[in-house]
Motif scaffolding. Structure first.
Motif, PDB file in Angstrom:
ATOM      1  N   GLN A   1       0.820  -1.214   0.000  1.00  0.00           N
ATOM      2  CA  GLN A   1       0.000   0.000   0.000  1.00  0.00           C
ATOM      3  C   GLN A   1       0.857   1.268   0.000  1.00  0.00           C
ATOM      4  O   GLN A   1       0.329   2.374   0.134  1.00  0.00           O
ATOM      5  CB  GLN A   1      -0.929   0.002   1.214  1.00  0.00           C
ATOM      6  CG  GLN A   1      -1.962  -1.106   1.200  1.00  0.00           C
ATOM      7  CD  GLN A   1      -2.776  -1.164   2.477  1.00  0.00           C
ATOM      8  OE1 GLN A   1      -3.325  -0.159   2.938  1.00  0.00           O
ATOM      9  NE2 GLN A   1      -2.872  -2.345   3.069  1.00  0.00           N
ATOM     10  N   LEU A   2       2.173   1.096  -0.119  1.00  0.00           N
ATOM     11  CA  LEU A   2       3.107   2.226  -0.198  1.00  0.00           C
ATOM     12  C   LEU A   2       3.046   3.113   1.043  1.00  0.00           C
ATOM     13  O   LEU A   2       3.237   4.330   0.958  1.00  0.00           O
ATOM     14  CB  LEU A   2       2.832   3.061  -1.465  1.00  0.00           C
ATOM     15  CG  LEU A   2       2.761   2.287  -2.792  1.00  0.00           C
ATOM     16  CD1 LEU A   2       2.438   3.224  -3.936  1.00  0.00           C
ATOM     17  CD2 LEU A   2       4.061   1.533  -3.044  1.00  0.00           C
ATOM     18  N   LYS A   3       2.792   2.506   2.183  1.00  0.00           N
ATOM     19  CA  LYS A   3       2.762   3.238   3.447  1.00  0.00           C
ATOM     20  C   LYS A   3       4.153   3.159   4.070  1.00  0.00           C
ATOM     21  O   LYS A   3       4.455   2.255   4.858  1.00  0.00           O
ATOM     22  CB  LYS A   3       1.706   2.653   4.381  1.00  0.00           C
ATOM     23  CG  LYS A   3       0.278   2.796   3.849  1.00  0.00           C
ATOM     24  CD  LYS A   3      -0.748   2.194   4.812  1.00  0.00           C
ATOM     25  CE  LYS A   3      -2.162   2.392   4.294  1.00  0.00           C
ATOM     26  NZ  LYS A   3      -3.176   1.803   5.198  1.00  0.00           N
ATOM     27  N   GLY A   4       5.011   4.120   3.693  1.00  0.00           N
ATOM     28  CA  GLY A   4       6.403   4.063   4.102  1.00  0.00           C
ATOM     29  C   GLY A   4       6.605   4.152   5.606  1.00  0.00           C
ATOM     30  O   GLY A   4       7.352   3.356   6.192  1.00  0.00           O
ATOM     31  N   HIS A   5       5.951   5.116   6.254  1.00  0.00           N
ATOM     32  CA  HIS A   5       6.128   5.296   7.702  1.00  0.00           C
ATOM     33  C   HIS A   5       5.655   4.074   8.467  1.00  0.00           C
ATOM     34  O   HIS A   5       6.337   3.596   9.378  1.00  0.00           O
ATOM     35  CB  HIS A   5       5.368   6.546   8.155  1.00  0.00           C
ATOM     36  CG  HIS A   5       5.516   6.837   9.615  1.00  0.00           C
ATOM     37  ND1 HIS A   5       6.694   7.261  10.181  1.00  0.00           N
ATOM     38  CD2 HIS A   5       4.625   6.746  10.649  1.00  0.00           C
ATOM     39  CE1 HIS A   5       6.541   7.429  11.478  1.00  0.00           C
ATOM     40  NE2 HIS A   5       5.290   7.119  11.800  1.00  0.00           N
ATOM     41  N   ARG A   6       4.485   3.563   8.079  1.00  0.00           N
ATOM     42  CA  ARG A   6       3.954   2.393   8.772  1.00  0.00           C
ATOM     43  C   ARG A   6       4.831   1.167   8.515  1.00  0.00           C
ATOM     44  O   ARG A   6       5.010   0.321   9.398  1.00  0.00           O
ATOM     45  CB  ARG A   6       2.517   2.133   8.334  1.00  0.00           C
ATOM     46  CG  ARG A   6       1.850   0.967   9.029  1.00  0.00           C
ATOM     47  CD  ARG A   6       0.348   1.006   8.884  1.00  0.00           C
ATOM     48  NE  ARG A   6      -0.232   2.141   9.594  1.00  0.00           N
ATOM     49  CZ  ARG A   6      -1.553   2.347   9.748  1.00  0.00           C
ATOM     50  NH1 ARG A   6      -2.412   1.495   9.237  1.00  0.00           N
ATOM     51  NH2 ARG A   6      -1.981   3.394  10.401  1.00  0.00           N
ATOM     52  N   SER A   7       5.378   1.046   7.324  1.00  0.00           N
ATOM     53  CA  SER A   7       6.274  -0.074   7.013  1.00  0.00           C
ATOM     54  C   SER A   7       7.520  -0.037   7.887  1.00  0.00           C
ATOM     55  O   SER A   7       7.978  -1.076   8.391  1.00  0.00           O
ATOM     56  CB  SER A   7       6.676  -0.040   5.531  1.00  0.00           C
ATOM     57  OG  SER A   7       5.543  -0.158   4.692  1.00  0.00           O
ATOM     58  N   LEU A   8       8.073   1.167   8.093  1.00  0.00           N
ATOM     59  CA  LEU A   8       9.255   1.301   8.944  1.00  0.00           C
ATOM     60  C   LEU A   8       8.919   0.947  10.390  1.00  0.00           C
ATOM     61  O   LEU A   8       9.708   0.271  11.072  1.00  0.00           O
ATOM     62  CB  LEU A   8       9.796   2.730   8.862  1.00  0.00           C
ATOM     63  CG  LEU A   8      10.480   3.126   7.550  1.00  0.00           C
ATOM     64  CD1 LEU A   8      10.839   4.612   7.562  1.00  0.00           C
ATOM     65  CD2 LEU A   8      11.724   2.279   7.313  1.00  0.00           C
ATOM     66  N   GLU A   9       7.744   1.391  10.871  1.00  0.00           N
ATOM     67  CA  GLU A   9       7.343   1.074  12.240  1.00  0.00           C
ATOM     68  C   GLU A   9       7.169  -0.433  12.434  1.00  0.00           C
ATOM     69  O   GLU A   9       7.621  -0.998  13.435  1.00  0.00           O
ATOM     70  CB  GLU A   9       6.045   1.796  12.579  1.00  0.00           C
ATOM     71  CG  GLU A   9       6.197   3.286  12.826  1.00  0.00           C
ATOM     72  CD  GLU A   9       4.911   3.909  13.333  1.00  0.00           C
ATOM     73  OE1 GLU A   9       3.831   3.299  13.144  1.00  0.00           O
ATOM     74  OE2 GLU A   9       4.975   5.012  13.918  1.00  0.00           O
ATOM     75  N   THR A  10       6.518  -1.078  11.469  1.00  0.00           N
ATOM     76  CA  THR A  10       6.294  -2.521  11.587  1.00  0.00           C
ATOM     77  C   THR A  10       7.605  -3.295  11.491  1.00  0.00           C
ATOM     78  O   THR A  10       7.800  -4.300  12.189  1.00  0.00           O
ATOM     79  CB  THR A  10       5.308  -3.005  10.501  1.00  0.00           C
ATOM     80  OG1 THR A  10       4.107  -2.231  10.564  1.00  0.00           O
ATOM     81  CG2 THR A  10       4.963  -4.473  10.694  1.00  0.00           C
ATOM     82  N   THR A  11       8.527  -2.820  10.638  1.00  0.00           N
ATOM     83  CA  THR A  11       9.858  -3.444  10.557  1.00  0.00           C
ATOM     84  C   THR A  11      10.583  -3.325  11.893  1.00  0.00           C
ATOM     85  O   THR A  11      11.196  -4.294  12.380  1.00  0.00           O
ATOM     86  CB  THR A  11      10.697  -2.793   9.451  1.00  0.00           C
ATOM     87  OG1 THR A  11      10.016  -2.921   8.190  1.00  0.00           O
ATOM     88  CG2 THR A  11      12.072  -3.438   9.357  1.00  0.00           C
ATOM     89  N   GLY A  12      10.496  -2.147  12.491  1.00  0.00           N
ATOM     90  CA  GLY A  12      11.117  -1.949  13.795  1.00  0.00           C
ATOM     91  C   GLY A  12      10.510  -2.857  14.856  1.00  0.00           C
ATOM     92  O   GLY A  12      11.226  -3.406  15.709  1.00  0.00           O
ATOM     93  N   ARG A  13       9.179  -3.023  14.806  1.00  0.00           N
ATOM     94  CA  ARG A  13       8.508  -3.918  15.749  1.00  0.00           C
ATOM     95  C   ARG A  13       9.018  -5.350  15.595  1.00  0.00           C
ATOM     96  O   ARG A  13       9.325  -6.024  16.573  1.00  0.00           O
ATOM     97  CB  ARG A  13       6.992  -3.885  15.522  1.00  0.00           C
ATOM     98  CG  ARG A  13       6.274  -2.695  16.109  1.00  0.00           C
ATOM     99  CD  ARG A  13       4.772  -2.853  15.933  1.00  0.00           C
ATOM    100  NE  ARG A  13       4.308  -4.102  16.526  1.00  0.00           N
ATOM    101  CZ  ARG A  13       4.024  -4.258  17.814  1.00  0.00           C
ATOM    102  NH1 ARG A  13       4.150  -3.243  18.648  1.00  0.00           N
ATOM    103  NH2 ARG A  13       3.601  -5.430  18.268  1.00  0.00           N
ATOM    104  N   LEU A  14       9.112  -5.814  14.364  1.00  0.00           N
ATOM    105  CA  LEU A  14       9.566  -7.183  14.122  1.00  0.00           C
ATOM    106  C   LEU A  14      10.992  -7.395  14.628  1.00  0.00           C
ATOM    107  O   LEU A  14      11.294  -8.413  15.272  1.00  0.00           O
ATOM    108  CB  LEU A  14       9.485  -7.500  12.629  1.00  0.00           C
ATOM    109  CG  LEU A  14       8.133  -8.001  12.117  1.00  0.00           C
ATOM    110  CD1 LEU A  14       8.098  -7.989  10.593  1.00  0.00           C
ATOM    111  CD2 LEU A  14       7.839  -9.399  12.644  1.00  0.00           C
ATOM    112  N   LEU A  15      11.866  -6.444  14.349  1.00  0.00           N
ATOM    113  CA  LEU A  15      13.255  -6.584  14.770  1.00  0.00           C
ATOM    114  C   LEU A  15      13.379  -6.572  16.295  1.00  0.00           C
ATOM    115  O   LEU A  15      14.062  -7.413  16.883  1.00  0.00           O
ATOM    116  CB  LEU A  15      14.099  -5.459  14.162  1.00  0.00           C
ATOM    117  CG  LEU A  15      14.314  -5.521  12.640  1.00  0.00           C
ATOM    118  CD1 LEU A  15      15.047  -4.283  12.151  1.00  0.00           C
ATOM    119  CD2 LEU A  15      15.081  -6.780  12.252  1.00  0.00           C
ATOM    120  N   LEU A  16      12.708  -5.624  16.934  1.00  0.00           N
ATOM    121  CA  LEU A  16      12.805  -5.508  18.392  1.00  0.00           C
ATOM    122  C   LEU A  16      12.180  -6.709  19.102  1.00  0.00           C
ATOM    123  O   LEU A  16      12.795  -7.310  19.988  1.00  0.00           O
ATOM    124  CB  LEU A  16      12.112  -4.223  18.853  1.00  0.00           C
ATOM    125  CG  LEU A  16      12.937  -2.939  18.810  1.00  0.00           C
ATOM    126  CD1 LEU A  16      12.062  -1.741  19.088  1.00  0.00           C
ATOM    127  CD2 LEU A  16      14.077  -3.009  19.823  1.00  0.00           C
TER     128      LEU A  16
END
Length: 262
Positions: free
Chosen positions: A124-139
């Protein structure tokens, strides 16, 4: 005088005990629902203009539901299954499992769910949300030990829900006919297809090897289903209305529009 007061108090206590005991042995009457024939419980106000009633109801009824007769039967089945099977299992799960362990199970499965969340955020090209979810997965996968803990939320990265049904809606695919899925509940043709895509994607990615292990251990799927119901606050019949089916249908349809528009 004190003797008479004590005697009176004893008689009152005996009467209360007898009343409570009679209630304990009273037959259990199963509540009836109006999911099949909602108009049977409707009481019209004789002073209300019928046209007024029709105008006030048109918004809630204006949902494309060509399978309504079938959907009502499935809704009724879900109601009884939830009442007789699902909720008793969830209550048993809550009773035998400590709170910290239930939280860990929920965190673990929510961490798995962030994988399709990330994929659909990217689609869906939601860049900010994609970065937040990536951060959640990593943490949560590292610091949170495979997701058993949720440090990401404490650090200001709340969990977001994205699915392929929302992705299709983002690109203009209409919802289509409203459908009620057995066990799963309210949906539509677009979102039902989205569920299949999300399930396939999660299986193919096989994050933390859970999908492969689950194929040989179906009890993991059972635990995930119980945890999902445990985290869901909705209860059938809680609206106390013969029009619960219509209300749920309308709320689901409108909430999906809001989720797609986010």
């Amino acid at each position: 005088m004190a003797k008479y007061l004590l005697l009176l108090a004893a008689l009152m206590c005996a009467g209360v005990a007898h009343a409570d005991n009679s209630k304990a042995h009273a037959p259990v009457v199963m509540d009836s629902d109006g999911f099949k024939e909602p108009l049977s419980k409707l009481k019209f106000n004789p002073g209300l203009d019928q046209r007024e009633f029709e105008r006030s109801s048109v918004n809630a009824l204006n949902v494309y539901d060509p399978l309504e007769s079938w959907n009502r039967r499935v809704y009724h089945f879900n109601y009884r299954f939830d009442q007789w099977v699902f909720l008793p299992v969830v209550d048993g799960y809550r009773y035998v499992t400590p709170s910290f362990l239930r939280t860990g199970v929920s965190n673990f499965f929510n961490n798995l769910g962030d994988v399709p969340n990330l994929l659909n955020s990217l689609l869906q090209l939601k860049g900010h949300r994609s970065l937040e979810t990536t951060g959640r997965l990593l943490l949560n996968t590292t610091v949170g030990i495979a997701g058993l803990w949720d440090p990401a939320t404490a650090m200001g990265l709340p969990r977001q829900s994205e699915d392929f049904g929302q992705t299709l809606g983002f690109y203009g695919v209409p919802g289509g006919a409203y459908v009620v899925l057995p066990i799963f509940g309210p949906s539509n043709l677009r979102d039902t297809g989205g569920l299949l895509v999300d399930y396939t994607a999660e299986s193919q990615i096989n994050f933390l090897n859970v999908s492969e292990v689950s194929s040989n251990h179906p009890e993991i799927w059972a635990l995930r289903a119980v945890d999902k119901r445990y985290q869901t606050s909705f209860r059938y019949g809680q609206m106390n209305s013969p029009f619960e089916y219509e209300k749920v249908r309308y709320i689901y349809t409108e909430s999906r529009k809001l989720q797609i528009a986010e």
